[in-house]
Design a protein around this motif. Structure first.
Motif, mmCIF file in Angstrom:
data_model
loop_
_atom_site.group_PDB
_atom_site.id
_atom_site.type_symbol
_atom_site.label_atom_id
_atom_site.label_comp_id
_atom_site.label_asym_id
_atom_site.label_seq_id
_atom_site.Cartn_x
_atom_site.Cartn_y
_atom_site.Cartn_z
ATOM 1 N N SER A 56 1.026 -1.132 0.016
ATOM 2 C CA SER A 56 0.080 0.004 0.016
ATOM 3 C C SER A 56 0.750 1.270 -0.011
ATOM 4 C CB SER A 56 -1.057 0.091 1.164
ATOM 5 O OG SER A 56 -0.281 0.086 2.357
ATOM 6 N N ALA A 57 1.956 1.156 0.357
ATOM 7 C CA ALA A 57 3.025 2.428 0.367
ATOM 8 C C ALA A 57 4.362 2.083 0.041
ATOM 9 C CB ALA A 57 2.990 2.967 1.820
ATOM 10 N N VAL A 58 4.368 1.204 -1.030
ATOM 11 C CA VAL A 58 5.761 0.597 -1.677
ATOM 12 C C VAL A 58 6.976 1.659 -1.748
ATOM 13 C CG1 VAL A 58 5.366 0.526 -4.032
ATOM 14 C CG2 VAL A 58 6.608 -1.032 -3.113
ATOM 15 N N GLU A 59 6.569 3.053 -2.273
ATOM 16 C CA GLU A 59 7.412 3.806 -2.540
ATOM 17 C C GLU A 59 8.226 4.351 -1.294
ATOM 18 O OE1 GLU A 59 4.055 4.668 -2.614
ATOM 19 O OE2 GLU A 59 3.847 4.079 -4.788
ATOM 20 N N LEU A 60 7.693 4.015 -0.169
ATOM 21 C CA LEU A 60 8.375 4.386 1.150
ATOM 22 C C LEU A 60 9.440 3.393 1.659
ATOM 23 C CD1 LEU A 60 5.050 5.486 3.244
ATOM 24 C CD2 LEU A 60 6.588 6.811 1.874
ATOM 25 N N PHE A 61 9.419 2.376 0.816
ATOM 26 C CA PHE A 61 10.576 1.225 1.203
ATOM 27 C C PHE A 61 11.670 1.269 0.436
ATOM 28 C CE2 PHE A 61 6.339 0.247 2.934
ATOM 29 C CZ PHE A 61 6.616 -0.282 4.312
ATOM 30 N N SER A 62 12.812 0.966 1.105
ATOM 31 C CA SER A 62 14.372 0.877 -0.012
ATOM 32 C C SER A 62 14.033 -0.428 -0.654
ATOM 33 C CB SER A 62 15.376 0.853 1.067
ATOM 34 O OG SER A 62 15.086 -0.316 1.889
ATOM 35 N N PRO A 63 14.762 -0.544 -1.628
ATOM 36 C CA PRO A 63 14.736 -2.007 -2.257
ATOM 37 C C PRO A 63 15.287 -2.756 -1.536
ATOM 38 C CG PRO A 63 15.980 -0.134 -3.784
ATOM 39 C CD PRO A 63 15.581 0.584 -2.296
ATOM 40 N N GLU A 64 16.356 -2.764 -0.588
ATOM 41 C CA GLU A 64 16.552 -3.517 0.234
ATOM 42 C C GLU A 64 15.610 -4.450 1.178
ATOM 43 O OE1 GLU A 64 19.689 -1.138 -1.236
ATOM 44 O OE2 GLU A 64 18.132 -0.650 0.077
ATOM 45 N N LYS A 65 14.620 -3.579 1.862
ATOM 46 C CA LYS A 65 13.602 -3.973 2.580
ATOM 47 C C LYS A 65 12.556 -4.727 1.574
ATOM 48 C CE LYS A 65 13.792 -0.731 6.273
ATOM 49 N NZ LYS A 65 13.490 -1.611 7.522
ATOM 50 N N ILE A 66 12.323 -4.109 0.399
ATOM 51 C CA ILE A 66 11.396 -4.876 -0.212
ATOM 52 C C ILE A 66 11.920 -6.251 -0.878
ATOM 53 C CG2 ILE A 66 10.495 -5.148 -2.735
ATOM 54 C CD1 ILE A 66 10.297 -1.780 -2.430
ATOM 55 N N SER A 67 13.450 -6.212 -1.048
ATOM 56 C CA SER A 67 13.791 -7.520 -1.287
ATOM 57 C C SER A 67 13.921 -8.545 -0.261
ATOM 58 C CB SER A 67 15.414 -7.334 -1.620
ATOM 59 O OG SER A 67 16.185 -8.579 -1.905
ATOM 60 N N ALA A 68 14.098 -8.280 1.053
ATOM 61 C CA ALA A 68 13.987 -9.081 2.163
ATOM 62 C C ALA A 68 12.715 -9.467 2.265
ATOM 63 C CB ALA A 68 14.384 -8.204 3.383
ATOM 64 N N LEU A 69 11.735 -8.777 2.194
ATOM 65 C CA LEU A 69 10.181 -9.122 2.322
ATOM 66 C C LEU A 69 9.800 -10.198 1.356
ATOM 67 C CD1 LEU A 69 7.999 -9.177 4.320
ATOM 68 C CD2 LEU A 69 6.885 -7.226 3.121
ATOM 69 N N LEU A 70 10.344 -9.870 -0.043
ATOM 70 C CA LEU A 70 9.897 -10.979 -1.065
ATOM 71 C C LEU A 70 10.503 -12.201 -0.881
ATOM 72 C CD1 LEU A 70 10.177 -8.258 -4.316
ATOM 73 C CD2 LEU A 70 8.147 -9.419 -3.479
ATOM 74 N N GLN A 71 11.885 -12.087 -0.367
ATOM 75 C CA GLN A 71 12.430 -13.438 0.005
ATOM 76 C C GLN A 71 11.679 -14.162 1.086
ATOM 77 O OE1 GLN A 71 16.712 -12.038 0.585
ATOM 78 N NE2 GLN A 71 17.066 -12.157 -1.327
ATOM 79 N N GLU A 72 11.356 -13.490 1.805
ATOM 80 C CA GLU A 72 10.659 -14.076 2.984
ATOM 81 C C GLU A 72 9.197 -14.641 2.563
ATOM 82 O OE1 GLU A 72 8.796 -12.802 7.644
ATOM 83 O OE2 GLU A 72 10.014 -11.552 6.672
ATOM 84 N N ALA A 73 8.497 -13.825 1.899
ATOM 85 C CA ALA A 73 7.245 -14.253 1.175
ATOM 86 C C ALA A 73 7.690 -15.657 0.493
ATOM 87 C CB ALA A 73 6.890 -13.305 0.276
ATOM 88 N N ALA A 74 8.537 -15.811 -0.378
ATOM 89 C CA ALA A 74 8.966 -16.847 -1.129
ATOM 90 C C ALA A 74 9.081 -17.985 -0.284
ATOM 91 C CB ALA A 74 10.078 -16.685 -2.098
ATOM 92 N N SER A 75 9.805 -17.845 0.677
ATOM 93 C CA SER A 75 10.185 -18.913 1.844
ATOM 94 C C SER A 75 8.923 -19.242 2.411
ATOM 95 C CB SER A 75 11.219 -18.234 2.967
ATOM 96 O OG SER A 75 11.529 -19.366 3.957
ATOM 97 N N THR A 76 7.924 -18.496 2.804
ATOM 98 C CA THR A 76 6.815 -18.818 3.456
ATOM 99 C C THR A 76 6.073 -19.457 2.599
ATOM 100 O OG1 THR A 76 6.877 -16.769 5.066
ATOM 101 C CG2 THR A 76 4.580 -17.875 4.681
ATOM 102 N N ILE A 77 5.894 -19.176 1.210
ATOM 103 C CA ILE A 77 4.890 -19.986 0.272
ATOM 104 C C ILE A 77 5.499 -21.205 0.361
ATOM 105 C CG2 ILE A 77 4.289 -20.003 -1.960
ATOM 106 C CD1 ILE A 77 3.916 -16.770 -1.967
#
Length: 108
Positions: free
Chosen positions: A70-91
């Motif tokens: 909902s506020a992707v512009e507020l996050f650094s590429p590093e934080k986005i990358s970490a959450l995408l990796q965590e999502a892949a792991s969770t899935i």
């Protein structure tokens, strides 16, 4: 989501996590929302409340994914990358739990 589609989506998340600077905010938000929906869908099919993949408390990955989307512009590429990796792991974990419940007959 069929197993093959889930595997493809996990690969897509992993690739995106490694190239967040190449994603538009819209693409990033879509991936985050789709990851949240995928995890929610697995949770509905496989109800193991004691597993980390099914943590529904504050700070839960689905909450984090939707908040970031909902506020992707507020996050650094590093934080986005970490959450995408965590999502892949969770899935991945959810997928294994789903396959295990099918073979053992523990599906709800």
């Amino acid at each position: 989501m069929p197993a093959m589609a889930t595997s493809s989506f996990i690969t897509e998340l992993t690739c995106a996590a490694n190239e967040t600077s190449k994603l538009t905010p819209h693409e990033t938000a879509r991936l985050l929302q789709q990851a949240a929906a995928t995890i929610r869908n697995y949770r509905e099919r496989v109800d193991y409340p004691e597993t980390p993949a099914n943590d529904r408390s504050q700070g839960d990955i689905v909450f984090d994914l939707m908040a970031m989307a909902s506020a992707v512009e507020l996050f650094s590429p590093e934080k986005i990358s970490a959450l995408l990796q965590e999502a892949a792991s969770t899935i991945r974990v959810c997928k294994v739990l789903g396959e295990t419940s099918k073979t053992t007959g523990n599906a709800p």
